[in-house]
Design a protein around this motif. Structure first.
Motif, PDB file in Angstrom:
ATOM      1  N   HIS A  53       0.828  -1.213   0.000  1.00  0.00           N
ATOM      2  CA  HIS A  53       0.000   0.000   0.000  1.00  0.00           C
ATOM      3  C   HIS A  53       0.869   1.273   0.000  1.00  0.00           C
ATOM      4  CE1 HIS A  53      -3.121  -2.899   0.978  1.00  0.00           C
ATOM      5  NE2 HIS A  53      -2.444  -3.260   2.045  1.00  0.00           N
ATOM      6  N   CYS A  54       1.625   1.427  -1.080  1.00  0.00           N
ATOM      7  CA  CYS A  54       2.522   2.578  -1.226  1.00  0.00           C
ATOM      8  C   CYS A  54       2.117   3.369  -2.486  1.00  0.00           C
ATOM      9  CB  CYS A  54       3.976   2.135  -1.335  1.00  0.00           C
ATOM     10  SG  CYS A  54       4.555   1.148   0.055  1.00  0.00           S
ATOM     11  N   PRO A  55       1.110   4.222  -2.406  1.00  0.00           N
ATOM     12  CA  PRO A  55       0.634   4.926  -3.602  1.00  0.00           C
ATOM     13  C   PRO A  55       1.682   5.851  -4.207  1.00  0.00           C
ATOM     14  CG  PRO A  55      -0.371   5.823  -1.603  1.00  0.00           C
ATOM     15  CD  PRO A  55       0.326   4.569  -1.199  1.00  0.00           C
ATOM     16  N   GLY A  56       2.525   6.468  -3.374  1.00  0.00           N
ATOM     17  CA  GLY A  56       3.545   7.358  -3.912  1.00  0.00           C
ATOM     18  C   GLY A  56       4.555   6.623  -4.767  1.00  0.00           C
ATOM     19  N   LEU A  57       5.016   5.473  -4.302  1.00  0.00           N
ATOM     20  CA  LEU A  57       5.966   4.666  -5.065  1.00  0.00           C
ATOM     21  C   LEU A  57       5.321   4.155  -6.348  1.00  0.00           C
ATOM     22  CD1 LEU A  57       8.691   3.262  -5.333  1.00  0.00           C
ATOM     23  CD2 LEU A  57       7.811   1.403  -3.896  1.00  0.00           C
ATOM     24  N   LYS A  58       4.047   3.770  -6.283  1.00  0.00           N
ATOM     25  CA  LYS A  58       3.360   3.290  -7.480  1.00  0.00           C
ATOM     26  C   LYS A  58       3.257   4.394  -8.533  1.00  0.00           C
ATOM     27  CE  LYS A  58      -0.153   0.556  -6.953  1.00  0.00           C
ATOM     28  NZ  LYS A  58      -1.518   0.014  -6.687  1.00  0.00           N
ATOM     29  N   GLU A  59       2.915   5.619  -8.100  1.00  0.00           N
ATOM     30  CA  GLU A  59       2.814   6.728  -9.043  1.00  0.00           C
ATOM     31  C   GLU A  59       4.175   7.057  -9.650  1.00  0.00           C
ATOM     32  OE1 GLU A  59       0.283   8.442 -10.369  1.00  0.00           O
ATOM     33  OE2 GLU A  59      -0.998   6.943  -9.430  1.00  0.00           O
ATOM     34  N   ALA A  60       5.237   6.934  -8.852  1.00  0.00           N
ATOM     35  CA  ALA A  60       6.577   7.189  -9.376  1.00  0.00           C
ATOM     36  C   ALA A  60       6.938   6.174 -10.453  1.00  0.00           C
ATOM     37  CB  ALA A  60       7.603   7.148  -8.235  1.00  0.00           C
ATOM     38  N   CYS A  61       6.539   4.927 -10.261  1.00  0.00           N
ATOM     39  CA  CYS A  61       6.781   3.896 -11.277  1.00  0.00           C
ATOM     40  C   CYS A  61       5.993   4.202 -12.555  1.00  0.00           C
ATOM     41  CB  CYS A  61       6.395   2.523 -10.732  1.00  0.00           C
ATOM     42  SG  CYS A  61       7.450   1.903  -9.412  1.00  0.00           S
ATOM     43  N   PHE A  62       4.721   4.584 -12.396  1.00  0.00           N
ATOM     44  CA  PHE A  62       3.915   4.942 -13.562  1.00  0.00           C
ATOM     45  C   PHE A  62       4.535   6.123 -14.300  1.00  0.00           C
ATOM     46  CE2 PHE A  62      -0.259   3.149 -11.614  1.00  0.00           C
ATOM     47  CZ  PHE A  62       0.114   1.882 -12.021  1.00  0.00           C
ATOM     48  N   ASP A  63       5.024   7.112 -13.541  1.00  0.00           N
ATOM     49  CA  ASP A  63       5.642   8.285 -14.152  1.00  0.00           C
ATOM     50  C   ASP A  63       6.901   7.882 -14.911  1.00  0.00           C
ATOM     51  OD1 ASP A  63       5.772  11.352 -14.284  1.00  0.00           O
ATOM     52  OD2 ASP A  63       7.749  10.852 -13.482  1.00  0.00           O
ATOM     53  N   PHE A  64       7.690   6.974 -14.343  1.00  0.00           N
ATOM     54  CA  PHE A  64       8.898   6.486 -15.011  1.00  0.00           C
ATOM     55  C   PHE A  64       8.549   5.835 -16.345  1.00  0.00           C
ATOM     56  CE2 PHE A  64      11.801   2.945 -15.855  1.00  0.00           C
ATOM     57  CZ  PHE A  64      13.035   3.578 -15.835  1.00  0.00           C
ATOM     58  N   LEU A  65       7.490   5.048 -16.362  1.00  0.00           N
ATOM     59  CA  LEU A  65       7.114   4.330 -17.573  1.00  0.00           C
ATOM     60  C   LEU A  65       6.349   5.198 -18.567  1.00  0.00           C
ATOM     61  CD1 LEU A  65       6.067   0.922 -15.991  1.00  0.00           C
ATOM     62  CD2 LEU A  65       8.122   1.409 -17.328  1.00  0.00           C
ATOM     63  N   SER A  66       5.987   6.418 -18.175  1.00  0.00           N
ATOM     64  CA  SER A  66       5.334   7.311 -19.129  1.00  0.00           C
ATOM     65  C   SER A  66       6.319   7.833 -20.169  1.00  0.00           C
ATOM     66  CB  SER A  66       4.676   8.483 -18.394  1.00  0.00           C
ATOM     67  OG  SER A  66       5.655   9.328 -17.795  1.00  0.00           O
ATOM     68  N   SER A  67       7.609   7.646 -19.919  1.00  0.00           N
ATOM     69  CA  SER A  67       8.630   7.972 -20.918  1.00  0.00           C
ATOM     70  C   SER A  67       8.720   6.828 -21.914  1.00  0.00           C
ATOM     71  CB  SER A  67       9.985   8.196 -20.230  1.00  0.00           C
ATOM     72  OG  SER A  67      11.041   8.155 -21.169  1.00  0.00           O
ATOM     73  N   SER A  68       8.613   7.126 -23.199  1.00  0.00           N
ATOM     74  CA  SER A  68       8.646   6.077 -24.221  1.00  0.00           C
ATOM     75  C   SER A  68       9.966   5.315 -24.202  1.00  0.00           C
ATOM     76  CB  SER A  68       8.411   6.682 -25.606  1.00  0.00           C
ATOM     77  OG  SER A  68       9.386   7.676 -25.907  1.00  0.00           O
ATOM     78  N   THR A  69      11.069   6.009 -23.897  1.00  0.00           N
ATOM     79  CA  THR A  69      12.379   5.347 -23.830  1.00  0.00           C
ATOM     80  C   THR A  69      12.397   4.320 -22.714  1.00  0.00           C
ATOM     81  OG1 THR A  69      13.472   7.340 -24.665  1.00  0.00           O
ATOM     82  CG2 THR A  69      14.856   5.698 -23.572  1.00  0.00           C
ATOM     83  N   ASN A  70      11.942   4.726 -21.519  1.00  0.00           N
ATOM     84  CA  ASN A  70      11.917   3.799 -20.385  1.00  0.00           C
ATOM     85  C   ASN A  70      10.947   2.649 -20.637  1.00  0.00           C
ATOM     86  OD1 ASN A  70      13.716   5.466 -19.045  1.00  0.00           O
ATOM     87  ND2 ASN A  70      12.110   6.562 -17.943  1.00  0.00           N
ATOM     88  N   LEU A  71       9.827   2.945 -21.271  1.00  0.00           N
ATOM     89  CA  LEU A  71       8.830   1.902 -21.542  1.00  0.00           C
ATOM     90  C   LEU A  71       9.387   0.850 -22.484  1.00  0.00           C
ATOM     91  CD1 LEU A  71       5.951   0.880 -21.163  1.00  0.00           C
ATOM     92  CD2 LEU A  71       5.252   2.347 -23.073  1.00  0.00           C
ATOM     93  N   GLU A  72      10.108   1.291 -23.504  1.00  0.00           N
ATOM     94  CA  GLU A  72      10.696   0.335 -24.446  1.00  0.00           C
ATOM     95  C   GLU A  72      11.711  -0.566 -23.748  1.00  0.00           C
ATOM     96  OE1 GLU A  72      12.313   2.630 -27.605  1.00  0.00           O
ATOM     97  OE2 GLU A  72      10.366   3.260 -28.396  1.00  0.00           O
ATOM     98  N   GLU A  73      12.536   0.021 -22.871  1.00  0.00           N
ATOM     99  CA  GLU A  73      13.499  -0.789 -22.137  1.00  0.00           C
ATOM    100  C   GLU A  73      12.796  -1.772 -21.209  1.00  0.00           C
ATOM    101  OE1 GLU A  73      16.245   1.693 -20.082  1.00  0.00           O
ATOM    102  OE2 GLU A  73      16.976   2.705 -21.888  1.00  0.00           O
ATOM    103  N   PHE A  74      11.701  -1.328 -20.603  1.00  0.00           N
ATOM    104  CA  PHE A  74      10.944  -2.198 -19.685  1.00  0.00           C
ATOM    105  C   PHE A  74      10.332  -3.383 -20.418  1.00  0.00           C
ATOM    106  CE2 PHE A  74       6.527  -2.889 -18.023  1.00  0.00           C
ATOM    107  CZ  PHE A  74       6.887  -3.683 -16.948  1.00  0.00           C
ATOM    108  N   ILE A  75       9.793  -3.150 -21.605  1.00  0.00           N
ATOM    109  CA  ILE A  75       9.145  -4.218 -22.367  1.00  0.00           C
ATOM    110  C   ILE A  75      10.144  -5.310 -22.738  1.00  0.00           C
ATOM    111  CG2 ILE A  75       8.006  -4.728 -24.569  1.00  0.00           C
ATOM    112  CD1 ILE A  75       6.626  -2.029 -24.370  1.00  0.00           C
ATOM    113  N   GLU A  76      11.413  -4.930 -22.899  1.00  0.00           N
ATOM    114  CA  GLU A  76      12.437  -5.906 -23.257  1.00  0.00           C
ATOM    115  C   GLU A  76      12.860  -6.778 -22.081  1.00  0.00           C
ATOM    116  OE1 GLU A  76      15.610  -3.717 -24.971  1.00  0.00           O
ATOM    117  OE2 GLU A  76      14.499  -3.159 -26.784  1.00  0.00           O
ATOM    118  N   THR A  77      12.460  -6.418 -20.862  1.00  0.00           N
ATOM    119  CA  THR A  77      12.790  -7.222 -19.679  1.00  0.00           C
ATOM    120  C   THR A  77      11.681  -8.244 -19.419  1.00  0.00           C
ATOM    121  OG1 THR A  77      11.685  -5.793 -18.058  1.00  0.00           O
ATOM    122  CG2 THR A  77      13.928  -5.188 -18.738  1.00  0.00           C
ATOM    123  N   ASP A  78      11.907  -9.069 -18.375  1.00  0.00           N
ATOM    124  CA  ASP A  78      10.890 -10.054 -17.995  1.00  0.00           C
ATOM    125  C   ASP A  78       9.838  -9.453 -17.069  1.00  0.00           C
ATOM    126  OD1 ASP A  78      12.272 -11.982 -19.421  1.00  0.00           O
ATOM    127  OD2 ASP A  78      13.501 -12.558 -17.692  1.00  0.00           O
TER     128      ASP A  78
END
Length: 350
Positions: free
Chosen positions: A298-323
């Motif tokens: 139950h950490c909403p701040g950390l969850k929003e930070a993760c969503f914000d990180f993945l809102s970058s197309s560069t970070n999202l592409e790198e994330f999709i390449e992981t497991d």
């Protein structure tokens, strides 16, 4: 008190300029003090920094002041992770003063469409200045800051008067720790219930104290937990390790363990500190586990930070390449749905 509010428009195209430059945003006389605000671009780093300068105007009297820069989103709301504040007291205007907010906007922000409006970033600047007023007793009596945390920390270290013992055995480390039931109960609702309430557990030792077994936590984590209970801060060892943790993986794992322990014992401030530490350690190869951790505890701040990180197309592409994507599908489908909803919102605005 004199105060002003300014909005600064910075075109996104200026971040990609081949030439670095410094440009004036506004200048004003506030509370008898001359105030100027500029921003500079760094072409090689792709960043924008903000600079606030104060100089003597028509006053020589000492001043107190507060300043705040906030990046605004499309709905003209401050972005919490992009807000910086500063303040001072008893400043002499003739000395001059400059505050530099380095790398306030970065090249990665170009991918975060929720920060852009008609191709520009909007930054709010709030300033409040008032004369410094010294009390008559200031010259005679100086009240030092509270050192209660030091006294309680010493009490934990010397173990005087302890009446509960924890035998910790989990993971790769074991240990025995003595503490004071009243201190634990005052700081943690879980300890209070465990030591005095319906959850009361443990057995009386020959010395008359209570012995409680903790079988699912490593000793170094429980030691840091006790230190926070007594001092309201992380250990100096934690801070030193953070400075020398080269790739960051060791301290990331440590802060995860501390967050789990804080959530278990109801130490909300410690939990928030760990969240803040982890928000600055999000990577493409760890964001899936961060999201799972945030959802589980139950950490909403950390969850929003993760969503914000993945809102970058560069970070999202790198994330999709992981497991990580498959991990979220298998273990946290609700979190994955929330992530997809967030990304869909971002794509709509692009």
């Amino acid at each position: 008190m004199a105060s002003e509010h300014h909005l600064i428009e910075i075109a996104a195209s200026q971040i990609g300029c081949q030439m670095s430059f410094r440009r004036s945003c506004w200048s004003s006389n506030i509370g008898g003090c001359r105030c100027e605000c500029d921003y500079t671009t760094n072409s090689s780093a792709g960043t924008v920094s903000l600079i606030l300068c104060l100089s003597s105007g028509n006053t020589r009297a000492p001043l107190n002041a507060r300043f705040k820069f906030s990046l605004l989103d499309r709905e003209v709301r401050p972005v919490p992770c992009r807000t910086r504040a500063c303040s001072f007291q008893n400043w002499s205007p003739h000395e001059g003063w400059e505050w530099v907010c380095s790398d306030f906007i970065t090249r990665e922000d170009l991918d975060r469409q929720k920060y852009l409006d008609d191709g520009s970033f909007t930054v709010s600047c709030d300033i409040a200045i008032k004369p410094f007023t010294a009390k008559a007793t200031d010259a005679f009596v100086t009240v030092p800051p509270s050192d209660l945390h030091q006294h309680l920390g010493n009490l934990l270290a010397c173990e005087d008067g302890t009446d509960v013992t924890f035998k910790v055995a989990g993971g790769g480390g074991t240990g025995t720790f003595s503490a004071h039931r009243c201190v634990l109960a005052a700081r943690s609702p879980v300890f209070r219930a465990q030591l005095f309430g319906e959850m009361k557990e443990g057995k009386e030792a020959a010395t008359g104290g209570v012995v409680i077994a903790v079988d699912d936590m490593e000793a170094h984590v429980f030691r840091s937990l006790l230190h926070f209970v007594y001092t309201d801060s992380l250990t100096e060892t934690d801070e030193e390790l953070e400075q020398h943790d080269g790739d960051g993986y060791m301290m990331t794992a440590h802060y995860k363990d501390l967050l789990v322990a804080a959530d278990r014992y109801g130490l909300e401030r410690m939990k928030l500190i760990c969240q803040e530490k982890l928000c600055r350690r999000i990577r493409a190869d760890s964001v899936a586990r961060m999201l799972a951790l945030a959802d589980r505890h139950h950490c909403p701040g950390l969850k929003e930070a993760c969503f914000d990180f993945l809102s970058s197309s560069t970070n999202l592409e790198e994330f999709i390449e992981t497991d990580g994507f498959e991990e979220l599908t298998d273990t946290c489908p609700a979190v994955l749905k929330g992530l997809l909803d967030k990304l869909a919102t971002v794509l709509i605005f692009e």
